[in-house]
Design a protein around this motif. Structure first.
Motif, PDB file in Angstrom:
ATOM      1  N   LYS A  93       3.349  -3.365 -14.133  1.00 27.37           N
ATOM      2  CA  LYS A  93       2.542  -2.446 -14.941  1.00 27.37           C
ATOM      3  C   LYS A  93       3.436  -1.452 -15.687  1.00 27.37           C
ATOM      4  N   ALA A  94       4.459  -0.965 -15.007  1.00 19.67           N
ATOM      5  CA  ALA A  94       5.373   0.001 -15.625  1.00 19.67           C
ATOM      6  C   ALA A  94       6.133  -0.601 -16.797  1.00 19.67           C
ATOM      7  N   HIS A  95       6.280  -1.925 -16.811  1.00 18.45           N
ATOM      8  CA  HIS A  95       6.966  -2.612 -17.904  1.00 18.45           C
ATOM      9  C   HIS A  95       5.991  -3.202 -18.913  1.00 18.45           C
ATOM     10  N   GLY A  96       4.757  -2.728 -18.882  1.00 21.39           N
ATOM     11  CA  GLY A  96       3.801  -3.073 -19.931  1.00 21.39           C
ATOM     12  C   GLY A  96       3.080  -4.393 -19.772  1.00 21.39           C
ATOM     13  N   VAL A  97       3.142  -4.996 -18.598  1.00 24.75           N
ATOM     14  CA  VAL A  97       2.416  -6.251 -18.388  1.00 24.75           C
ATOM     15  C   VAL A  97       0.912  -5.966 -18.400  1.00 24.75           C
ATOM     16  N   LYS A  98       0.183  -6.725 -19.209  1.00 20.88           N
ATOM     17  CA  LYS A  98      -1.238  -6.472 -19.436  1.00 20.88           C
ATOM     18  C   LYS A  98      -2.051  -6.585 -18.146  1.00 20.88           C
ATOM     19  N   ILE A  99      -1.824  -7.646 -17.388  1.00 22.52           N
ATOM     20  CA  ILE A  99      -2.548  -7.863 -16.134  1.00 22.52           C
ATOM     21  C   ILE A  99      -1.511  -8.131 -15.041  1.00 22.52           C
ATOM     22  N   PRO A 100      -1.073  -7.122 -14.309  1.00 21.97           N
ATOM     23  CA  PRO A 100      -0.067  -7.344 -13.267  1.00 21.97           C
ATOM     24  C   PRO A 100      -0.512  -8.362 -12.222  1.00 21.97           C
ATOM     25  N   PHE A 101      -1.755  -8.230 -11.730  1.00 19.80           N
ATOM     26  CA  PHE A 101      -2.290  -9.200 -10.771  1.00 19.80           C
ATOM     27  C   PHE A 101      -3.708  -9.547 -11.196  1.00 19.80           C
ATOM     28  N   ALA A 102      -3.924 -10.794 -11.566  1.00 25.36           N
ATOM     29  CA  ALA A 102      -5.258 -11.236 -11.982  1.00 25.36           C
ATOM     30  C   ALA A 102      -6.119 -11.504 -10.747  1.00 25.36           C
ATOM     31  N   LEU A 103      -7.283 -10.879 -10.707  1.00 26.68           N
ATOM     32  CA  LEU A 103      -8.200 -11.011  -9.569  1.00 26.68           C
ATOM     33  C   LEU A 103      -9.551 -11.508 -10.078  1.00 26.68           C
ATOM     34  N   THR A 128     -10.006  -6.472   4.421  1.00 25.06           N
ATOM     35  CA  THR A 128      -9.370  -7.121   3.275  1.00 25.06           C
ATOM     36  C   THR A 128      -9.935  -6.596   1.955  1.00 25.06           C
ATOM     37  N   PHE A 129     -11.248  -6.529   1.856  1.00 24.57           N
ATOM     38  CA  PHE A 129     -11.839  -6.118   0.582  1.00 24.57           C
ATOM     39  C   PHE A 129     -11.753  -4.614   0.361  1.00 24.57           C
ATOM     40  N   GLU A 130     -11.662  -3.857   1.427  1.00 25.01           N
ATOM     41  CA  GLU A 130     -11.382  -2.434   1.260  1.00 25.01           C
ATOM     42  C   GLU A 130      -9.963  -2.243   0.727  1.00 25.01           C
ATOM     43  N   TRP A 131      -9.045  -3.079   1.191  1.00 24.50           N
ATOM     44  CA  TRP A 131      -7.659  -3.013   0.699  1.00 24.50           C
ATOM     45  C   TRP A 131      -7.608  -3.372  -0.788  1.00 24.50           C
ATOM     46  N   LEU A 132      -8.284  -4.436  -1.167  1.00 25.80           N
ATOM     47  CA  LEU A 132      -8.310  -4.826  -2.579  1.00 25.80           C
ATOM     48  C   LEU A 132      -8.886  -3.709  -3.446  1.00 25.80           C
ATOM     49  N   GLN A 133      -9.976  -3.122  -2.968  1.00 27.09           N
ATOM     50  CA  GLN A 133     -10.629  -2.054  -3.719  1.00 27.09           C
ATOM     51  C   GLN A 133      -9.693  -0.859  -3.916  1.00 27.09           C
ATOM     52  N   GLU A 148      -6.118  -0.617  -3.102  1.00 22.93           N
ATOM     53  CA  GLU A 148      -4.711  -0.806  -3.435  1.00 22.93           C
ATOM     54  C   GLU A 148      -4.457  -1.566  -4.738  1.00 22.93           C
ATOM     55  N   LEU A 149      -5.336  -2.476  -5.078  1.00 24.21           N
ATOM     56  CA  LEU A 149      -5.130  -3.234  -6.323  1.00 24.21           C
ATOM     57  C   LEU A 149      -6.025  -2.727  -7.454  1.00 24.21           C
ATOM     58  N   VAL A 150      -7.321  -2.790  -7.233  1.00 23.73           N
ATOM     59  CA  VAL A 150      -8.247  -2.379  -8.293  1.00 23.73           C
ATOM     60  C   VAL A 150      -8.161  -0.870  -8.514  1.00 23.73           C
ATOM     61  N   GLY A 151      -8.189  -0.110  -7.436  1.00 22.43           N
ATOM     62  CA  GLY A 151      -8.181   1.342  -7.550  1.00 22.43           C
ATOM     63  C   GLY A 151      -6.929   1.895  -8.199  1.00 22.43           C
ATOM     64  N   LYS A 152      -5.818   1.183  -8.085  1.00 17.91           N
ATOM     65  CA  LYS A 152      -4.555   1.626  -8.688  1.00 17.91           C
ATOM     66  C   LYS A 152      -4.341   1.030 -10.083  1.00 17.91           C
ATOM     67  N   ASP A 199     -11.723  -5.578 -15.165  1.00 23.64           N
ATOM     68  CA  ASP A 199     -12.739  -5.523 -14.124  1.00 23.64           C
ATOM     69  C   ASP A 199     -12.836  -6.893 -13.454  1.00 23.64           C
ATOM     70  N   PRO A 200     -12.474  -7.008 -12.172  1.00 21.92           N
ATOM     71  CA  PRO A 200     -12.527  -8.321 -11.509  1.00 21.92           C
ATOM     72  C   PRO A 200     -13.890  -8.984 -11.593  1.00 21.92           C
ATOM     73  N   ALA A 201     -14.959  -8.182 -11.609  1.00 22.02           N
ATOM     74  CA  ALA A 201     -16.309  -8.753 -11.651  1.00 22.02           C
ATOM     75  C   ALA A 201     -16.587  -9.481 -12.957  1.00 22.02           C
ATOM     76  N   LYS A 202     -15.797  -9.202 -13.989  1.00 20.02           N
ATOM     77  CA  LYS A 202     -16.007  -9.823 -15.289  1.00 20.02           C
ATOM     78  C   LYS A 202     -14.931 -10.856 -15.632  1.00 20.02           C
ATOM     79  N   LEU A 203     -13.973 -11.038 -14.730  1.00 16.81           N
ATOM     80  CA  LEU A 203     -12.873 -11.970 -14.999  1.00 16.81           C
ATOM     81  C   LEU A 203     -13.129 -13.297 -14.319  1.00 16.81           C
ATOM     82  N   ASN A 204     -13.274 -14.352 -15.100  1.00 17.15           N
ATOM     83  CA  ASN A 204     -13.460 -15.686 -14.549  1.00 17.15           C
ATOM     84  C   ASN A 204     -12.123 -16.373 -14.319  1.00 17.15           C
ATOM     85  N   ARG A 205     -12.147 -17.363 -13.426  1.00 18.98           N
ATOM     86  CA  ARG A 205     -10.942 -18.096 -13.090  1.00 18.98           C
ATOM     87  C   ARG A 205     -10.282 -18.721 -14.326  1.00 18.98           C
ATOM     88  N   GLY A 206     -11.089 -19.344 -15.176  1.00 20.88           N
ATOM     89  CA  GLY A 206     -10.544 -19.989 -16.360  1.00 20.88           C
ATOM     90  C   GLY A 206      -9.838 -19.010 -17.279  1.00 20.88           C
TER      91      GLY A 206
END
Length: 422
Positions: A182-192, A231-236, A238-242, A248-255
């Protein structure tokens, strides 16, 4: 893979195959039989549609069996399960279907068992970890067809630019690497991708990584276990919250997540073998590792397989069995797997793939297959549970999400559905 490699596989298309089987005797015409088969297409375009695979296979089968003809037609993954359901409801069940779920048809007595159809050597050749999920009440009705496991993909170029020297091995590594990206400008550091397309897959991957799962070792739903909630509290948090998921993971499809990785916009994501071809086509230099867990490697990876099944309505047991024995020959299983970057569902084809350096990039996925954990596809309640997960889990990790409450709601839905089918 819905799994869909959700799948499962590539972009989630589907093929309906219509099989015309013409008696297996001398081919005199008196015993001609027409069989219908509806099945999934694993290609991502007309050029590499599964239609081509089946046309070639059918041609070879017909040459060896002059009294049998096979006619194939193709539908998309979006429509294939519904197509079979509609035909069965209308009293026009196909003789065979290769789709995403079998248990409901087995529970209603509509299917032949694998014992009814396959020769002993062919049935014994199924990889055990794939054959077992095909059992309903200890009889095998679902025959595995096309498999995948999951690994974490990472973009080597983006990692190098962010000063990351090693791929993540645990959840702390995921967070620190995502922050560097993220600090180096990557648009989506981790896709969820917890959008509606394949939420049930991403959910299971994270459950396993956190030491949980959809069910326990005797098949009871454990959706709201303390491991899953944690697990999902951690995702909320550590990943999404930061802000490390970029969207928004709820709007991101696998494809869309896969397409983003292939475009160089995603640093990391969980993926299956078909992503390799997609990334290579765009020139992405990637690596894969076993899914990281909370304190080290995940206890298991997710496995996905789709199912071949045969309906009793029209009879034709012997003819169906003869064709399926041909379908599951080592040569044909290996060719299908090679054509669509999937894992073989038989031991013989798996051994052949492991011994062939042409498939070296699949070896990591294949080595995980014996211990992979699968959807509870042998439960007639699973389609409803999967649908509920798809509609609920995305919002769970958002700012207003409540993982404990949502997982408990889904658990209650699962228990009610499970009890109704007992």
């Amino acid at each position: 893979m819905q799994r869909r490699y959700l799948s499962l596989a590539a972009v989630g298309l589907a093929a309906t195959m219509t099989l015309t089987l013409t008696g297996c005797g001398s081919g005199s015409g008196g015993n001609d039989v027409t069989l219908k088969l509806i099945a999934a297409d694993y290609g991502d375009s007309k050029a590499n549609s599964s239609q081509h695979y089946w046309d070639d296979l059918v041609r070879a089968f017909e040459e060896q069996n002059p009294g049998i003809k096979v006619d194939v037609s193709v539908y998309s993954w979006t429509d294939v399960d519904k197509k079979v359901e509609d035909l069965v409801d209308a009293g026009k069940a196909p003789d065979m279907a290769q789709i995403g779920a079998y248990a409901d048809y087995a529970a209603h007595g509509k299917l032949y068992t694998a014992d009814d159809l396959l020769s002993i050597p062919v049935q014994a050749d199924f990889t055990p970890s794939l054959a077992e999920p095909g059992e309903y009440q200890r009889l095998q009705y679902g025959m595995p067809f096309g498999a995948s496991t999951r690994r974490l993909f990472y973009n080597k170029k983006l990692f190098a630019q962010a000063g990351i020297t090693n791929p993540p091995q645990n959840w702390d590594d995921i967070v620190s690497d995502a922050q560097a990206l993220k600090a180096h400008g990557v648009k989506i550091p981790f896709a969820l991708p917890l959008g509606p397309e394949e939420t049930q897959a991403e959910t299971l991957e994270w459950m396993l990584a956190g030491g949980g799962g959809y069910t326990d070792n005797i098949g009871k739903y454990t959706i709201n276990s303390k491991e899953n909630v944690k697990t999902f509290e951690w995702l909320q948090k550590e990943l999404v919250g930061k802000g490390l998921t970029g969207a928004d993971p709820a709007k991101l499809n696998r494809g869309d997540a896969f397409a983003g990785f292939a475009d160089g916009d995603v640093g990391m994501l969980n993926g299956h073998p078909t992503l390799m071809k997609q990334a290579e086509a765009k020139g992405i230099d990637y690596g894969t590792v076993e899914l990281p867990g909370a304190n080290g490697k995940a206890k298991a990876t997710m496995g996905v397989t789709d199912w071949m099944m045969a309906f009793k309505q029209n009879g034709h047991r012997a003819q169906i069995g003869k064709f399926l024995d041909f379908v599951y020959s080592e040569k044909n299983v290996l060719k299908f797997s090679a054509d669509y970057n999937l894992l073989p569902v038989t031991t013989s084809a798996s051994q052949a793939m492991l011994a062939d350096d042409r498939f070296s990039k699949l070896h990591g996925f294949l080595n995980q297959l014996p211990t992979a954990q699968f959807y509870p596809a042998n439960k007639t309640s699973w389609p409803l549970v999967s649908k509920t997960v798809k509609s609920r889990m995305g919002a769970t990790v958002g700012p207003q999400g409540n993982p404990s409450a949502v997982l408990t709601d889904i658990q209650n839905t699962a228990d009610t559905a499970d009890n109704a089918t007992e």
